[in-house]
Design a protein around this motif. Sequence first.
Motif, mmCIF file in Angstrom:
data_model
loop_
_atom_site.group_PDB
_atom_site.id
_atom_site.type_symbol
_atom_site.label_atom_id
_atom_site.label_comp_id
_atom_site.label_asym_id
_atom_site.label_seq_id
_atom_site.Cartn_x
_atom_site.Cartn_y
_atom_site.Cartn_z
ATOM 1 N N ARG A 2 -145.071 -28.412 -93.184
ATOM 2 C CA ARG A 2 -143.855 -27.647 -93.501
ATOM 3 C C ARG A 2 -143.909 -26.267 -92.862
ATOM 4 N NH1 ARG A 2 -143.320 -28.463 -99.807
ATOM 5 N NH2 ARG A 2 -141.420 -27.285 -99.468
ATOM 6 N N CYS A 3 -142.744 -25.788 -92.527
ATOM 7 C CA CYS A 3 -142.644 -24.475 -91.906
ATOM 8 C C CYS A 3 -143.199 -23.421 -92.872
ATOM 9 C CB CYS A 3 -141.178 -24.180 -91.580
ATOM 10 S SG CYS A 3 -140.885 -22.476 -91.103
ATOM 11 N N PRO A 4 -144.062 -22.539 -92.408
ATOM 12 C CA PRO A 4 -144.654 -21.538 -93.304
ATOM 13 C C PRO A 4 -143.599 -20.550 -93.817
ATOM 14 C CG PRO A 4 -145.245 -21.092 -91.019
ATOM 15 C CD PRO A 4 -144.558 -22.423 -91.028
ATOM 16 N N SER A 5 -142.479 -20.457 -93.123
ATOM 17 C CA SER A 5 -141.469 -19.483 -93.526
ATOM 18 C C SER A 5 -140.386 -20.115 -94.416
ATOM 19 C CB SER A 5 -140.849 -18.858 -92.279
ATOM 20 O OG SER A 5 -139.823 -18.002 -92.651
ATOM 21 N N CYS A 6 -139.698 -21.141 -93.908
ATOM 22 C CA CYS A 6 -138.556 -21.701 -94.676
ATOM 23 C C CYS A 6 -138.950 -22.939 -95.482
ATOM 24 C CB CYS A 6 -137.395 -22.016 -93.738
ATOM 25 S SG CYS A 6 -137.714 -23.380 -92.610
ATOM 26 N N THR A 7 -140.143 -23.436 -95.277
ATOM 27 C CA THR A 7 -140.719 -24.602 -95.989
ATOM 28 C C THR A 7 -140.071 -25.956 -95.652
ATOM 29 O OG1 THR A 7 -139.428 -24.563 -98.058
ATOM 30 C CG2 THR A 7 -141.343 -23.095 -97.950
ATOM 31 N N ARG A 8 -139.236 -25.976 -94.616
ATOM 32 C CA ARG A 8 -138.664 -27.267 -94.217
ATOM 33 C C ARG A 8 -139.774 -28.167 -93.660
ATOM 34 N NH1 ARG A 8 -134.440 -23.709 -92.291
ATOM 35 N NH2 ARG A 8 -132.354 -24.439 -92.779
ATOM 36 N N VAL A 9 -139.503 -29.491 -93.731
ATOM 37 C CA VAL A 9 -140.447 -30.448 -93.148
ATOM 38 C C VAL A 9 -140.230 -30.460 -91.642
ATOM 39 C CG1 VAL A 9 -141.077 -32.892 -92.997
ATOM 40 C CG2 VAL A 9 -140.525 -31.868 -95.229
ATOM 41 N N LEU A 10 -141.324 -30.376 -90.885
ATOM 42 C CA LEU A 10 -141.215 -30.335 -89.421
ATOM 43 C C LEU A 10 -141.673 -31.650 -88.812
ATOM 44 C CD1 LEU A 10 -142.615 -26.753 -89.008
ATOM 45 C CD2 LEU A 10 -140.358 -27.493 -88.225
ATOM 46 N N ILE A 11 -140.946 -32.094 -87.776
ATOM 47 C CA ILE A 11 -141.348 -33.311 -87.064
ATOM 48 C C ILE A 11 -141.186 -33.060 -85.561
ATOM 49 C CG2 ILE A 11 -140.779 -34.949 -88.904
ATOM 50 C CD1 ILE A 11 -138.187 -35.470 -87.311
ATOM 51 N N PRO A 12 -141.880 -33.832 -84.758
ATOM 52 C CA PRO A 12 -141.711 -33.659 -83.312
ATOM 53 C C PRO A 12 -140.272 -33.976 -82.899
ATOM 54 C CG PRO A 12 -143.644 -35.011 -83.789
ATOM 55 C CD PRO A 12 -142.894 -34.863 -85.076
ATOM 56 N N ALA A 13 -139.765 -33.234 -81.921
ATOM 57 C CA ALA A 13 -138.367 -33.392 -81.503
ATOM 58 C C ALA A 13 -138.067 -34.823 -81.072
ATOM 59 C CB ALA A 13 -138.052 -32.406 -80.380
ATOM 60 N N GLU A 14 -139.034 -35.451 -80.384
ATOM 61 C CA GLU A 14 -138.751 -36.799 -79.858
ATOM 62 C C GLU A 14 -138.617 -37.828 -80.990
ATOM 63 O OE1 GLU A 14 -141.259 -34.868 -79.071
ATOM 64 O OE2 GLU A 14 -143.192 -35.885 -79.260
ATOM 65 N N VAL A 15 -139.314 -37.595 -82.092
ATOM 66 C CA VAL A 15 -139.180 -38.519 -83.230
ATOM 67 C C VAL A 15 -137.782 -38.389 -83.828
ATOM 68 C CG1 VAL A 15 -140.008 -39.074 -85.553
ATOM 69 C CG2 VAL A 15 -141.642 -38.515 -83.736
ATOM 70 N N LEU A 16 -137.323 -37.163 -83.964
ATOM 71 C CA LEU A 16 -135.987 -36.933 -84.522
ATOM 72 C C LEU A 16 -134.924 -37.589 -83.637
ATOM 73 C CD1 LEU A 16 -134.698 -34.455 -86.713
ATOM 74 C CD2 LEU A 16 -133.471 -34.281 -84.581
ATOM 75 N N SER A 17 -135.023 -37.380 -82.326
ATOM 76 C CA SER A 17 -133.976 -37.953 -81.470
ATOM 77 C C SER A 17 -134.084 -39.472 -81.405
ATOM 78 C CB SER A 17 -133.974 -37.318 -80.080
ATOM 79 O OG SER A 17 -135.279 -37.285 -79.563
ATOM 80 N N ALA A 18 -135.320 -40.009 -81.485
ATOM 81 C CA ALA A 18 -135.475 -41.474 -81.467
ATOM 82 C C ALA A 18 -134.825 -42.092 -82.701
ATOM 83 C CB ALA A 18 -136.962 -41.842 -81.409
#
Length: 247
Positions: free
Chosen positions: A222-238
């Motif tokens: 998770r982002c240390p600032s906003c706490t959102r879950v982060l994923i690699p860009a290519e996974v999101l677009s796939a």
Amino acid sequence: MQEVLTHLLHAQAIDQRLSVLQRRLESLPVETAERQASLSALEVELEQAIHERKTCLARANELENQVLTREVRIDRLEKQAVESRDPAAAQVARHESGELRKANSTDQEEALEALERAEALEKDRQKEEEAVNAARENLEGFQAQADQDAKDLQAEVDSLRLQIDKELDAVGSQRRGVFETLAKRYPGKAVVSLKGDSCGGCGTRLVMNDQVRVKAMKSIIRCPSCTRVLIPAEVLSAVADAAEEAS
Ligand SMILES: [Zn+2]
């Protein structure tokens, strides 16, 4: 872990559709109320035209009665003027009848104007009545359609909620809790991609170690600032591409 992230992304996509449907669902009563308000405004205008026309007719009637009363008095005064042997008294009678004739002419003019105004208002009334009927029909038609739409939208909303449930059931209750909290705070943007070296949600730059961990997808990062879950860009677009193909 990629599977978990995919479930979260699916839940997020469904959640986005859900919020569109919910906005539409919420807008229906607002639109109904707007139509109701414009109908009420037209009804008020119609009532005003009816009321004003009545007032004009009553005023014309009142003036005509005054004219008639004066005419009786004028006849009497003229008779007096002719028959009187006293020239001064005859003069007074003639003067008074002259004044009464002037008053009658003014009143007759005003009565005519009031009648003309009443006639114009009658035309307005007919137009306004048509407008009220049209607005009422429009409202009734809209309401019937809105009731049906609300039922359909609600059914769709319920079905999407079940689908989200299914996606989130697959990730375990703890991750589910995290996602639901984030989804409330960032609707449609709880899971975001790593953009270059920064969080795709808030733009905070990640330290190299975190960037590597996001790309490795061994755990939820998770982002240390906003706490959102982060994923690699290519996974999101796939996942987005796969969803688009499926739909
Ligand atoms: Zn962030």
